[in-house]
Design an enzyme around this catalytic site. Sequence first.
Site, PDB file in Angstrom:
ATOM      1  CG  ASP A   1      -5.325   2.454  -1.642  1.00 31.77           C
ATOM      2  OD1 ASP A   1      -6.057   1.517  -1.275  1.00 31.77           O
ATOM      3  OD2 ASP A   1      -4.090   2.436  -1.469  1.00 31.77           O
TER       4      ASP A   1
ATOM      5  CG  ASP B   1      -1.729   3.822   0.345  1.00 28.34           C
ATOM      6  OD1 ASP B   1      -2.411   3.187   1.162  1.00 28.34           O
ATOM      7  OD2 ASP B   1      -1.609   3.473  -0.843  1.00 28.34           O
TER       8      ASP B   1
ATOM      9  CG  ASN C   1      -6.299   1.615   1.870  1.00 24.43           C
ATOM     10  OD1 ASN C   1      -6.541   0.421   2.015  1.00 24.43           O
ATOM     11  ND2 ASN C   1      -5.070   2.071   1.677  1.00 24.43           N
TER      12      ASN C   1
ATOM     13  CB  THR D   1       0.892   1.796  -2.777  1.00 22.05           C
ATOM     14  OG1 THR D   1       0.328   3.112  -2.792  1.00 22.05           O
ATOM     15  CG2 THR D   1       2.388   1.857  -3.012  1.00 22.05           C
TER      16      THR D   1
ATOM     17  CG  PHE E   1      -7.883  -3.985  -0.055  1.00 23.61           C
ATOM     18  CD1 PHE E   1      -7.420  -2.798  -0.609  1.00 23.61           C
ATOM     19  CD2 PHE E   1      -9.241  -4.100   0.235  1.00 23.61           C
ATOM     20  CE1 PHE E   1      -8.286  -1.733  -0.839  1.00 23.61           C
ATOM     21  CE2 PHE E   1     -10.112  -3.042   0.004  1.00 23.61           C
ATOM     22  CZ  PHE E   1      -9.641  -1.855  -0.533  1.00 23.61           C
ATOM     23  CG  ASN E   2      -3.656  -2.644  -3.121  1.00 26.44           C
ATOM     24  OD1 ASN E   2      -4.501  -1.907  -2.618  1.00 26.44           O
ATOM     25  ND2 ASN E   2      -2.369  -2.547  -2.841  1.00 26.44           N
TER      26      ASN E   2
ATOM     27  CG  HIS F   1       0.678  -4.145   3.346  1.00 24.83           C
ATOM     28  ND1 HIS F   1       0.868  -5.503   3.494  1.00 24.83           N
ATOM     29  CD2 HIS F   1      -0.300  -3.815   4.223  1.00 24.83           C
ATOM     30  CE1 HIS F   1       0.029  -5.977   4.402  1.00 24.83           C
ATOM     31  NE2 HIS F   1      -0.684  -4.975   4.874  1.00 24.83           N
ATOM     32  CG  ASP F   2       0.884   0.740   0.420  1.00 24.68           C
ATOM     33  OD1 ASP F   2      -0.130   1.409   0.702  1.00 24.68           O
ATOM     34  OD2 ASP F   2       0.825  -0.380  -0.135  1.00 24.68           O
TER      35      ASP F   2
HETATM   36  O1  RIB Z   1      -3.410  -5.374   1.089  1.00 25.06           O
HETATM   37  C1  RIB Z   1      -2.650  -4.272   1.491  1.00 25.06           C
HETATM   38  C2  RIB Z   1      -2.785  -3.157   0.510  1.00 25.06           C
HETATM   39  O2  RIB Z   1      -4.161  -2.742   0.432  1.00 25.06           O
HETATM   40  C3  RIB Z   1      -2.024  -1.895   0.944  1.00 25.06           C
HETATM   41  O3  RIB Z   1      -1.630  -1.190  -0.187  1.00 25.06           O
HETATM   42  C4  RIB Z   1      -3.052  -1.125   1.711  1.00 25.06           C
HETATM   43  O4  RIB Z   1      -2.777   0.274   1.739  1.00 25.06           O
HETATM   44  C5  RIB Z   1      -4.279  -1.396   0.867  1.00 25.06           C
HETATM   45  O5  RIB Z   1      -4.277  -0.512  -0.251  1.00 25.06           O
HETATM   46 CA    CA Z   2      -2.408   1.149  -0.393  1.00 23.16          CA
END
Ligand code: RIB
Ligand code: CA
Length: 320
Positions: free
Chosen positions: A9, A14, A38, A134, A176-177, A249-250
């Site tokens: 996203d 990412d 995102n 991701t 979030f994801n 994170h990604d």
């Molecule tokens: O919570 C972090 C994730 O959510 C990451 O992948 C960030 O890019 C969002 O997509």
């Molecule tokens: Ca992401």
Amino acid sequence: MKRIILDCDTGVDDALALLLAMRSPELSVAAITTVSGNTTAALAARNTLLTLALLGEGPFPPVARGETAPLERGLVTAAHVHGGDGLGGITKLRDADGSRRYPEPAPGLDPRDGPDLILDTVGRFPDAITLIATGPLTNVARTIIRSPARMRRVKELIVMGGAFRVYGNTTPVAEFNIFADPHAAQLVLDFGLPLTLVPLDVTESVCLMRPEVEALAEGAPLARFVRDVTREYTDYHARRDGFPGCYLHDPITVALAIDPTLLESAAAFVQVETTGDVTLGQTVADLRPGKRARPNARVCTAIDAERFLALFRERVMGTE
Ligand code: RIB
Ligand code: CA
């Protein structure tokens, strides 16, 4: 060499994960699909093409726009974290001559939608694709629904998502994801492919700090992009988390495919809260010692942060 599909996203981290994947000889990126998270799937596709353009003329893997809305719940995005353009506002940046520092990419999306590109790619490389997600799992879930038999031929899934022994980053308990599409996440877990989750438990134990990013920025073209694209993202972390840096994170999720020794994991039976009001999107795993219900995933529990950062600096910031 590991053949991957990256479903993202494209947001700030990412984009950094995409650069890491494209600049790592251990991986061959067979396809890229975008999903709303995102930002919208369409802007994520534009952002993906814009990021790829930083790597020169190509040829590049096919990029397809995927699902625009979650399976069941309404769309939530994260413009307050990744900016209105999904890339930390860099599409507004102009050089001294007034030209855009990061111009709109040439049109180049694959005519297929994300799920069809995934299905066709898995068909080309049966039992050989590592699907790295991701973003929210809407595309992966939609692809399973569209052709479960074909998706059985995916070798493994690596997913950035979840929070187990740490707070969530979107609600007190949800990452979030998963929060963005909990029904998709549960469907993917139920489908039963080999799946490794890379949760906040490990991704929030690594920080890319602003002083380092600023120091390296003029050293290489991509390092300048890293500085530009993380500026607003770092401001957000400084306000919310109190440190002058940002989470990767990604890129950590992609790094697991590059070098599995970078992270430790444990088998677990993971479930997603799909109906709670307060707990929607929570990932629940019984990680208590000795308690091992029938596992349906591996959950990453530790990371070698310094080795990961060294890999990221070398591959993405061009420090070697
Ligand atoms: O919570 C972090 C994730 O959510 C990451 O992948 C960030 O890019 C969002 O997509
Ligand atoms: Ca992401």
